[in-house]
Design a protein around this motif. Structure first.
Motif, PDB file in Angstrom:
ATOM      1  N   LEU A  95       0.835  -1.199   0.000  1.00  0.00           N
ATOM      2  CA  LEU A  95       0.000   0.000   0.000  1.00  0.00           C
ATOM      3  C   LEU A  95       0.865   1.242   0.000  1.00  0.00           C
ATOM      4  O   LEU A  95       1.824   1.339   0.774  1.00  0.00           O
ATOM      5  CB  LEU A  95      -0.891  -0.016   1.261  1.00  0.00           C
ATOM      6  CG  LEU A  95      -1.732   1.212   1.552  1.00  0.00           C
ATOM      7  CD1 LEU A  95      -2.677   1.495   0.403  1.00  0.00           C
ATOM      8  CD2 LEU A  95      -2.514   1.005   2.829  1.00  0.00           C
ATOM      9  N   HIS A  96       0.573   2.147  -0.924  1.00  0.00           N
ATOM     10  CA  HIS A  96       1.292   3.417  -0.928  1.00  0.00           C
ATOM     11  C   HIS A  96       0.288   4.551  -0.809  1.00  0.00           C
ATOM     12  O   HIS A  96      -0.711   4.589  -1.524  1.00  0.00           O
ATOM     13  CB  HIS A  96       2.100   3.606  -2.208  1.00  0.00           C
ATOM     14  CG  HIS A  96       2.670   4.984  -2.345  1.00  0.00           C
ATOM     15  ND1 HIS A  96       2.012   5.996  -3.026  1.00  0.00           N
ATOM     16  CD2 HIS A  96       3.806   5.529  -1.857  1.00  0.00           C
ATOM     17  CE1 HIS A  96       2.744   7.101  -2.957  1.00  0.00           C
ATOM     18  NE2 HIS A  96       3.826   6.841  -2.255  1.00  0.00           N
TER      19      HIS A  96
ATOM     20  N   GLY B 262      -3.661  15.709   1.616  1.00  0.00           N
ATOM     21  CA  GLY B 262      -3.928  15.500   0.200  1.00  0.00           C
ATOM     22  C   GLY B 262      -4.110  14.046  -0.171  1.00  0.00           C
ATOM     23  O   GLY B 262      -4.096  13.681  -1.340  1.00  0.00           O
TER      24      GLY B 262
ATOM     25  N   SER C 165      -6.670  10.477   0.536  1.00  0.00           N
ATOM     26  CA  SER C 165      -8.115  10.326   0.730  1.00  0.00           C
ATOM     27  C   SER C 165      -8.385   9.757   2.114  1.00  0.00           C
ATOM     28  O   SER C 165      -7.534   9.074   2.692  1.00  0.00           O
ATOM     29  CB  SER C 165      -8.676   9.371  -0.317  1.00  0.00           C
ATOM     30  OG  SER C 165      -8.317   8.050   0.015  1.00  0.00           O
TER      31      SER C 165
ATOM     32  N   GLN D  14      -7.855   6.071   2.161  1.00  0.00           N
ATOM     33  CA  GLN D  14      -6.463   5.641   2.282  1.00  0.00           C
ATOM     34  C   GLN D  14      -6.008   5.737   3.727  1.00  0.00           C
ATOM     35  O   GLN D  14      -5.459   4.803   4.293  1.00  0.00           O
ATOM     36  CB  GLN D  14      -5.575   6.533   1.424  1.00  0.00           C
ATOM     37  CG  GLN D  14      -5.612   6.208  -0.042  1.00  0.00           C
ATOM     38  CD  GLN D  14      -4.841   7.261  -0.821  1.00  0.00           C
ATOM     39  OE1 GLN D  14      -5.151   8.441  -0.722  1.00  0.00           O
ATOM     40  NE2 GLN D  14      -3.859   6.829  -1.563  1.00  0.00           N
TER      41      GLN D  14
ATOM     42  N   ARG E 116       2.309  13.281  -8.395  1.00  0.00           N
ATOM     43  CA  ARG E 116       0.988  13.778  -8.751  1.00  0.00           C
ATOM     44  C   ARG E 116       0.682  15.026  -7.932  1.00  0.00           C
ATOM     45  O   ARG E 116       1.214  15.204  -6.838  1.00  0.00           O
ATOM     46  CB  ARG E 116      -0.080  12.718  -8.500  1.00  0.00           C
ATOM     47  CG  ARG E 116      -0.319  12.390  -7.040  1.00  0.00           C
ATOM     48  CD  ARG E 116      -1.457  11.391  -6.914  1.00  0.00           C
ATOM     49  NE  ARG E 116      -1.658  10.952  -5.533  1.00  0.00           N
ATOM     50  CZ  ARG E 116      -2.506  11.533  -4.700  1.00  0.00           C
ATOM     51  NH1 ARG E 116      -3.194  12.586  -5.077  1.00  0.00           N
ATOM     52  NH2 ARG E 116      -2.648  11.074  -3.468  1.00  0.00           N
TER      53      ARG E 116
ATOM     54  N   SER F 160      -6.073  10.381  -9.122  1.00  0.00           N
ATOM     55  CA  SER F 160      -6.810  11.165  -8.136  1.00  0.00           C
ATOM     56  C   SER F 160      -6.499  10.542  -6.780  1.00  0.00           C
ATOM     57  O   SER F 160      -5.804   9.543  -6.704  1.00  0.00           O
ATOM     58  CB  SER F 160      -8.304  11.077  -8.431  1.00  0.00           C
ATOM     59  OG  SER F 160      -8.657   9.710  -8.489  1.00  0.00           O
ATOM     60  N   GLN F 161      -7.063  11.097  -5.738  1.00  0.00           N
ATOM     61  CA  GLN F 161      -6.669  10.721  -4.377  1.00  0.00           C
ATOM     62  C   GLN F 161      -6.395   9.225  -4.212  1.00  0.00           C
ATOM     63  O   GLN F 161      -5.501   8.825  -3.514  1.00  0.00           O
ATOM     64  CB  GLN F 161      -7.762  11.167  -3.416  1.00  0.00           C
ATOM     65  CG  GLN F 161      -8.086  12.646  -3.540  1.00  0.00           C
ATOM     66  CD  GLN F 161      -6.915  13.524  -3.137  1.00  0.00           C
ATOM     67  OE1 GLN F 161      -6.246  13.267  -2.164  1.00  0.00           O
ATOM     68  NE2 GLN F 161      -6.646  14.566  -3.914  1.00  0.00           N
ATOM     69  N   ASP F 162      -7.191   8.393  -4.902  1.00  0.00           N
ATOM     70  CA  ASP F 162      -6.991   6.962  -4.718  1.00  0.00           C
ATOM     71  C   ASP F 162      -6.042   6.381  -5.755  1.00  0.00           C
ATOM     72  O   ASP F 162      -5.785   5.188  -5.770  1.00  0.00           O
ATOM     73  CB  ASP F 162      -8.333   6.228  -4.804  1.00  0.00           C
ATOM     74  CG  ASP F 162      -9.078   6.394  -3.488  1.00  0.00           C
ATOM     75  OD1 ASP F 162      -8.417   6.790  -2.515  1.00  0.00           O
ATOM     76  OD2 ASP F 162     -10.293   6.155  -3.457  1.00  0.00           O
TER      77      ASP F 162
ATOM     78  N   LEU G  61      -3.392   4.227  -4.689  1.00  0.00           N
ATOM     79  CA  LEU G  61      -3.825   3.131  -3.829  1.00  0.00           C
ATOM     80  C   LEU G  61      -4.006   1.875  -4.655  1.00  0.00           C
ATOM     81  O   LEU G  61      -3.560   0.803  -4.311  1.00  0.00           O
ATOM     82  CB  LEU G  61      -5.130   3.498  -3.134  1.00  0.00           C
ATOM     83  CG  LEU G  61      -5.650   2.495  -2.103  1.00  0.00           C
ATOM     84  CD1 LEU G  61      -4.594   2.248  -1.054  1.00  0.00           C
ATOM     85  CD2 LEU G  61      -6.919   3.015  -1.465  1.00  0.00           C
TER      86      LEU G  61
END
Lengths: 878, 338, 332
Positions: A42-43, A180, A182, A185, A756, C68-70, C73
């Motif tokens: 997981l990153h 920044g 989610s 996450q 990003r 985007s945010q995920d 993930l």
């Protein structure tokens, strides 16, 4: 978090990968998707400099969801301890803790004390540069009684309640807004962490300079401490907070300190700015707590002085305490270069260091060196530092008066010695080949230097030379160098006068009958011919037979915490060290980190002091109260609890505090050429982070001269997202100009989706990253990334903030124009003006006077030195 | 004419299934061997050497006295070209001095080294053996035309002349066989690689072989004409006709080849090489000569037109090798980059 | 027992230690002495396996455009793989090498003897994996599987240097068993892993890989072919064509012949010469080589009178010195 484990510590990462192959879950929280991220399950990408918000969120999650390890927290942490009512939290003061002094930009840490432990002796730090390193003092006085506690954790001023209130605002929503990432996450990370902690399982944090290089660097690590303590992940196998070291033996260089504020074995260096430090007794009273293991501090200090000054260290001269040079301010890296600019510092030795490239605001640092009288560089190659006068920004090298001496250096395979790596493992290495040409080891250099200086000072009556005359320099000599073997023996320690090696620091005495050059290492060389650092019988488990881990060959510190308060393992699966009722002693796979026969149930007698003051269920013996400090009543200058401050140069306002968005006591350097970017300055809207690549080492001083390596990473580049590239019209491998008020550099672009933009507080924040391995010398050359960075630092340890600052990014090669445009930020000139000289003379006179005051025995006997520094040298406060 | 065209058609019909049943073309990646002009020239000149020998022999056997000059010309061109080939080949080696390693197992002297499944090894042997025949023919030609007066050679030939006819035929046939081997193996060598366009081009040997004959015809025609022979002379006429045949066959083979290569033909037919291929190889090398030989153009004198046609064929043959050898090594290069 | 590498790409961290170790042990020069341009292709700046890079680490960034945010993930991968000579069970380079420089060692590895190679470069395009390359010394170079180290019971430098054991060295069957186990574990964890280099790949690779995506993604052919594959086919087709050409030519000549007989060519048919003593009578005039020789000699004068410009031919009898060994009629 805060590390690029796979790229910067590939050998250590071997074990992370082994764990993963056996089903362990790896999580990487980092602004970039790195080679480490690629290896993780997981990153989570977060904006640089927001880790405390993220960690605080986890703390809040643990407390709110009631996921904390009750029994562990109750017994092994200070959660129940009650704090003085003088303490006020940042939540109440909008970003400030109690005791803030705006004039000095410092806290009076006494206001954070435990209830009823307000220190008797006032503590007046004259400089935030001073690291009052040892926890427990000043700020807490345990002489009277143990700190009061409330085992029900209900008391409004108990640490637990304070924490709860402090982190109540760190909700998943806030974390997402600030970092920044989610909420999903964040929550996944929090859950995985909690699910993998407790009696049956443990989790570990691994960090590196991604956490330390911030104006709140120390607090980053504190935040992790809180989490690990709440989850019961400290002192247990598979737990802990692992500091990944960036150099082969950087751990060793803090153990046997090369730091200005530490003596070997983490004994605080005496400073002229603390009245308490005028005498050994005062120093001991001020720095060494009476309870816990540090109550032994006197033994260690006396043994150290005996090791250094031998016969000259006697009971009647405070064991030579006065021979020790005293700090007169913050003498860490950046202040030294400010002092160069002021001509306070006139000679400099860069041994295995390349500040011309590696130093923050490198132009400023090179300009500083240009004002030295002499500079000694000892390195493998003729580095940029050795040729700082050839830097592109130097118009006329002939205007520079610095005399430079270069000493070609041997490298590891060419010399005997030890490495001490991150897990405190001291590993011996033998010389494999003979150094080419005139290359000499550091041991040779130091040994020869000392011998020559002692000759030089021989017969001198100048009190300033007394320490050198007193210095007891007896080492076995081979090929003109002191053998590493004999040095390690001295560090290990021996009895006097028969000079028999001692087996443990428990044998060290405070009556001058033992000597030890670094008490923590004692035991590494327990007897003649038995160098445990060279031991090589390992196994797949604790491997006690492989080398020697200080202290006392312990592989996990505080491992008594791997058993419950009653001394039973928390679980069979996690059994490590436990109390053997039959034998009435602590046993286990590791060397127990607790008095061998102190029963779990035994009650401590506070008045007795030392280890006797602690109970049988207080594993954290280096603490005066034997507990993990969730709340640090002292030892830190920027707050007892980690709290989210924006970086000194940040893109957005602080979501928590309006009045004090940044660390109010951060160490700043308001000098020419070091202009800062104000928060939200739209001329410099992009967040930049500097870092290392696997293929090179630091400033490249060891790697940029090796074609094999330069072919792997030949050119300086900037990593940026396709989004930003589009916005700025930048092509992959196209030229880019990056600028800050400190400087402007050019490099090629590496456009990659691994970076990003972040959605932060309703704004799109672009993040870029640059390695800093390139300079103007070597097989391959490139601009110096650190010319962009600002000199601003963490107040506790003066570590710079290189992991996050602001910059501007444009397409094309425009460095020259941009530099010309930086009118309001005049570049430091490698030239000494008259005003500077005068100031310098004044400064230096005071320094000399001070030195005399500090080291003349006669004067000391007469009383405390008359001269006190009202303002530390070389450091400016913003 | 109709009959001539049918031949390739038939062969195509026979071969097509065998060729196309391999399924999707191989799209792996081998790396280019850095083969350049030396190899291109070798492929080209080798073809000419073999072709001229073949034609001379064929003329010899077909026994038309009017071809006498052509026969001698063919034999006397073949061998020198072969020598040039050998030289070029050696020079092209990374370590020229070790050229003999290809014939002798350098570590087990004098054991010979022959790997029939390795076209390059095979080719070296073919080259060497063919050299004997070519040389013999060369010497024979010299002696017959009185250029050579060296006793032993003279006696040898006299002796040879004395052998039964069948033997002579056999000798020439074998020589021709190796000649064809030389002309064809170069193409097989190309296909014995893992570079897709080469690997899939199992027709390359055949193509090179036909191209070799056609260019050789052209060469002989050109030389004869240069010596003042008239276009309507029977030798010229028959050579030209035979050439036309092989050119048509070549066209057919090219078509078939592209069919088999499918998308892997890109290096050949796209970019600058593509231009060379279509305009140079197909256009200049085949279509234009065919056209020139069918009807008078621009009112040129017949034999001048024939000359031009011959030159075109030669140019086309050279370009064919160039494109085939070089294009996969520099994919999609524009014409101007060449 | 065949020795080889098992390269598990799932634990490769792209540190390039293998590349550096290989350079150091084999004393290979750095690509262009270390002064190269940034390729911009992720962290790969050496491009491919070559004469100076016997190990090469590939970097494949697989990150969705929508990050985007995920984004990070889910579904983001950065594949890394340390490529090397496969030491194929059926090696293309070995097949084509005309000098015997490329041999199979006692460890079943494929080794180029530098004292034999003469730089014909046939092996370079013969390798389906683009491993072999020509060096500045004009000879072919590639991974030797550290033949020298193996002869002293040491494992190859790259395997020893690999910090995460992504590169393992040993007996191929044992390694293969390890790999199969690892594949099973990964599959169980939902990772589409598989071993590249079983028998279907040119008879097996002694240096095989554990991959999690199509071979092409890693720059490997999914169906590598051997160079020798088409040799017989190619030769056969050439033979067929040769036949076709011969037939075609003969036909072409014959036609001319007929036309000649028809006399429309304006050329007189050759005069059958007097049969020389001691020569068998030709069955078909003109098909008889010996007779043909006479035809040529007989034609000498006529040809000279007809075309003086033509090269001087020896007059009949000029060969009287016995140049023709009496095969001709001159001396009769």
């Amino acid at each position: 978090m805060g590390s690029n484990f796979a790229e910067c510590h590939p050998v250590g990462f071997r074990w992370a990968m082994k764990a993963r192959e056996r089903g362990a879950k790896l999580i990487h929280v980092d602004p970039r998707f790195t080679r480490t991220s690629a290896m993780c399950d997981l990153h989570v990408g977060i904006r640089s400099g927001t880790d405390i918000a993220f960690l605080g969120g986890i703390i809040n999650f643990i407390l709110a969801e009631d996921r904390w390890f009750k029994e562990y927290v109750l017994h092994y942490t200070n959660a129940s301890t009650i704090v003085e009512d003088t303490f006020e939290d940042t939540e109440d003061l909008d970003g400030l803790f109690s005791g803030f002094d705006p004039a000095k930009a410092e806290y009076d840490t006494r206001t954070w004390a435990y209830e009823g432990t307000m220190p008797g002796t006032p503590h007046q730090p004259k400089s935030t540069g001073l690291s009052h390193s040892k926890e427990g003092q000043p700020g807490v006085d345990f002489r009277r009684h143990p700190p009061r506690t409330d085992p029900t954790l209900q008391h409004p001023r108990c640490v637990f309640q304070i924490m709860k209130r402090h982190y109540a605002r760190y909700t998943p929503e806030l974390v997402a807004r600030v970092c920044g990432c989610s909420e999903a996450q964040f929550l996944e990370v929090a859950r995985v962490l909690c699910d993998n902690s407790g009696r049956e399982r443990t989790s570990a944090f691994a960090y590196a300079v991604g956490w330390t290089q911030h104006t709140v660097g120390v607090q980053y690590i504190r935040a992790a401490t809180l989490i690990q303590a709440l989850l019961g992940n400290i002192g247990r196998p598979g737990g802990g907070i692992l500091a990944l070291r960036g150099h082969a033996t950087i751990q060793g260089s803090t153990d046997i300190a090369t730091l200005y504020n530490l003596l070997p074995g983490y004994l605080p260096a005496p400073t002229a700015q603390l009245t308490q430090h005028d005498t050994l007794e005062g120093w001991l009273a001020h720095e060494m707590p009476t309870t816990g293991w540090w109550a032994n501090g006197r033994k260690y200090m006396v043994s150290l002085l005996k090791a250094w000054y031998g016969e000259a260290a006697r009971a009647d001269n405070e064991w030579g305490y006065q021979y020790l040079p005293k700090n007169v301010g913050d003498h860490s890296h950046m202040p030294m270069f400010v002092a160069m600019h002021e001509r306070v510092l006139r000679g400099f030795m860069a041994i295995g260091q390349n500040p011309a490239v590696g130093g923050q605001n490198a132009v400023y640092q090179r300009a500083g060196m240009a004002k030295l009288d002499w500079l000694v560089v000892k390195d493998l190659f003729v580095t940029e530092t050795a040729e700082f006068w050839k830097a592109p920004d130097v118009a006329d090298p002939s205007a520079i008066g610095t005399e430079v001496f270069f000493f070609p250096s041997s490298t590891t395979p060419e010399l005997d010695g030890t490495y001490t790596n991150t897990q405190r493992l001291i590993q011996w290495h033998d010389r494999g080949v003979v150094s080419p040409g005139d290359c000499k080891s550091d041991l040779w250099f130091t040994h020869q230097l000392v011998k020559r200086l002692k000759q030089r000072y021989a017969g001198s009556t100048n009190p300033n030379d007394a320490p050198f005359l007193a210095l007891d320099w007896r080492f076995e000599e081979r090929d003109g160098e002191a053998t590493a073997d004999s040095v390690l023996k001295e560090i290990n320690g021996y009895t006097l006068p028969d000079r028999k090696l001692v087996a443990s620091f428990a044998d060290l005495k405070d009556d001058g009958t033992t000597a030890s050059g670094g008490w923590v290492y004692t035991g590494v060389y327990p007897e003649e011919g038995k160098n445990l650092a060279a031991a090589r019988s390992g196994d797949d488990s604790v491997a006690l037979g492989w080398a020697f881990a200080w202290p006392a060959n312990r592989r996990i510190l505080y491992n008594r915490a791997s058993a419950d308060p009653a001394g039973r393992p928390w679980s069979d699966r996690k059994r490590y060290v436990w109390w053997d009722e039959a034998k009435r002693e602590w046993v286990g796979y590791d060397v127990p980190d607790f008095p061998a026969t102190k029963a779990p149930g035994s009650k401590g007698v506070w008045a007795k002091g030392g280890m006797d003051a602690l109970d049988g269920d207080q594993p954290f013996i280096m603490k005066p109260d034997g507990k993990i400090w969730l709340y640090a009543p002292s030892g830190l200058v920027d707050g007892p609890l980690p709290t989210h401050y924006e970086p000194w140069e940040g893109p957005v306002a602080n979501a928590l505090y309006q009045a004090h968005p940044r660390n109010p006591v951060a160490k700043t350097f308001n000098v020419v050429g070091n202009r800062y970017i104000d928060p939200g300055d739209q001329d410099f809207p992009i967040v930049i982070s500097t870092y290392r690549l696997t293929e090179h080492h630091l400033s490249g001083a060891m790697t940029r001269w090796l074609p094999w390596l330069t072919a792997l990473q030949p050119e300086l580049f900037i990593e940026l997202s396709p989004e930003l590239a589009r916005e700025r019209g930048i092509e992959n491998t196209g030229w880019v100009t990056i600028s800050t008020p400190r400087g402007a550099i050019e490099c090629k672009a590496l456009v990659t989706r691994r970076l990003r933009p972040f959605e932060v507080m309703g704004r799109t924040v672009h993040q870029v990253g640059m390695p800093f391995h390139w300079g103007y010398r070597g097989v391959v050359t490139g601009d110096v990334t650190n010319e962009l960075a600002a000199m601003v630092a963490d107040p506790n340890v003066t570590i710079h903030e290189a992991k996050v600052f602001m910059c501007q990014v444009e397409a094309g090669r425009r460095a020259k124009e941009v530099l010309a445009g930086l009118q309001d930020a005049p570049r430091p000139t490698p030239h000494v003006g008259r005003r500077e000289r005068q100031a310098a003379e004044a400064n230096i006179d005071r320094a000399i006077e001070l030195a005399a005051a500090a080291t003349d025995p006669a004067e000391i006997l007469a009383g405390p030195p008359p001269f006190r520094l009202d303002q530390p040298l070389g450091v400016y406060h913003g | 004419m109709r009959r001539r065209v049918r031949v390739p058609r038939l062969s195509a019909l026979v071969l097509a299934p065998a060729l196309l049943q391999v399924g999707s073309p191989y799209v792996g990646h081998g790396f280019p061997p850095h083969w350049g002009w030396y190899i291109v020239l070798y492929f080209f000149l080798g073809g000419l050497s073999a072709g001229t020998y073949f034609i001379a022999t064929l003329l010899l056997l077909s026994g038309d006295p009017r071809d006498r000059e052509a026969v001698h010309l063919g034999y006397r061109v073949s061998f020198p070209l072969l020598l040039v080939c050998a030289l070029i080949l050696i020079l092209d080696l990374g370590v020229p001095i070790r050229f003999w390693h290809m014939l002798v197992a350098s570590q087990r002297i004098p054991a010979l080294l022959f790997k029939p499944w390795s076209p390059i090894s095979l080719g070296i042997w073919i080259l060497s053996v063919f050299a004997l025949f070519s040389a013999a023919a060369f010497v024979w030609s010299l002696e017959r035309t009185g250029r050579l007066r060296w006793g032993p050679a003279v006696r040898m030939i006299a002796w040879a002349q004395g052998r039964p006819r069948a033997l002579m035929v056999a000798w020439n046939a074998v020589g021709t066989f190796f000649g064809f081997g030389l002309a064809g193996y170069t193409g097989v060598l190309i296909s014995a690689t893992t570079i897709p366009v080469w690997h899939n081009a199992r027709l390359m040997g055949a193509l090179f072989l036909v191209s070799a004959t056609s260019t050789s015809y052209a060469l002989l025609v050109l030389l004869l004409l240069r010596r003042g022979a008239g276009r309507d002379e029977p030798t010229i006429a028959k050579l030209a006709r035979a050439d036309r045949f092989s050119m048509v066959l070549e066209l057919a083979l090219i078509a078939l080849l592209l069919l088999i290569l499918g998308r892997t033909a890109r290096p050949l037919v796209s970019g600058g090489f593509g231009v060379l291929f279509w305009l140079g190889v197909v256009g200049v090398g085949l279509l234009i000569p065919l056209l020139l030989r069918r009807r008078a153009v621009l009112g040129w004198a017949g034999h001048r037109q024939e000359m031009i046609a011959a030159v075109c064929v030669l140019v086309g043959g050279l370009l064919l090798r160039f494109v085939v050898v070089v294009s996969p090594q520099f994919p999609a290069v524009s014409l101007w980059a060449l | 027992m065949a020795k080889g590498f098992y390269t598990d790409t799932t634990v490769c961290i792209g540190c390039k230690a293998c590349q550096a170790a290989c350079h150091q042990w084999n004393e290979l020069p750095a690509l262009n002495d270390g002064v190269v341009e940034l390729t911009g292709d992720s962290y790969d700046n050496t491009g491919r396996l070559s004469a100076v890079d016997w190990r090469h680490v590939r970097f494949i960034e697989q990150i969705p455009e929508d990050r985007s945010q995920d984004g990070f993930l889910k579904g983001s991968r950065w594949l890394m793989m340390s490529d090397v000579c496969k030491h194929c069970v059926r090696a293309g380079c070995l097949e084509v090498c005309p000098t015997g420089a490329i041999i199979r060692t006692e460890f079943d590895s494929v080794y180029i003897q530098q004292d034999v190679c003469n730089g014909c470069r046939a092996c370079i395009p013969a390798c389906p994996f683009g491993v072999v390359d020509i060096g500045k010394d004009g000879k072919a170079h590639k991974c030797t599987l550290c033949y020298d180290r193996m002869q002293h019971g040491m494992e190859p430098a790259c395997a020893q240097a690999c910090p995460t054991d992504s590169i393992r060295f040993g007996d191929v069957p044992e390694l293969m068993a390890l790999a199969d186990q690892r594949v099973a574990d990964l599959r169980a964890a939902g990772v589409p892993a598989y071993v590249y280099g079983k028998e279907e790949i040119v008879g097996g690779l002694n240096c095989f890989f554990l991959l999690v995506d199509q071979p092409e993604v890693y720059g490997l052919p999914s169906q590598p072919r051997l160079p020798s594959e088409h040799v017989v086919e190619g030769l056969g087709l050439s033979a067929l064509t040769a036949a076709a050409v011969t037939v075609g030519s003969v036909v072409a000549f014959r036609k001319e012949r007929m036309d000649g007989m028809g006399g429309d060519g304006g050329e007189p048919a050759p005069v059958p010469p007097a049969r020389p003593i001691g020569t068998p009578a030709p069955a078909v005039p003109g098909r008889d080589t010996v007779a043909f020789m006479h035809a040529i000699h007989g034609a000498n004068e006529s040809s000279r009178t007809r075309r003086p410009a033509s090269e001087p031919m020896p007059a009949a009898g000029a060969c009287g010195q016995g140049g023709c060994g009496g095969a001709c009629g001159c001396h009769a």
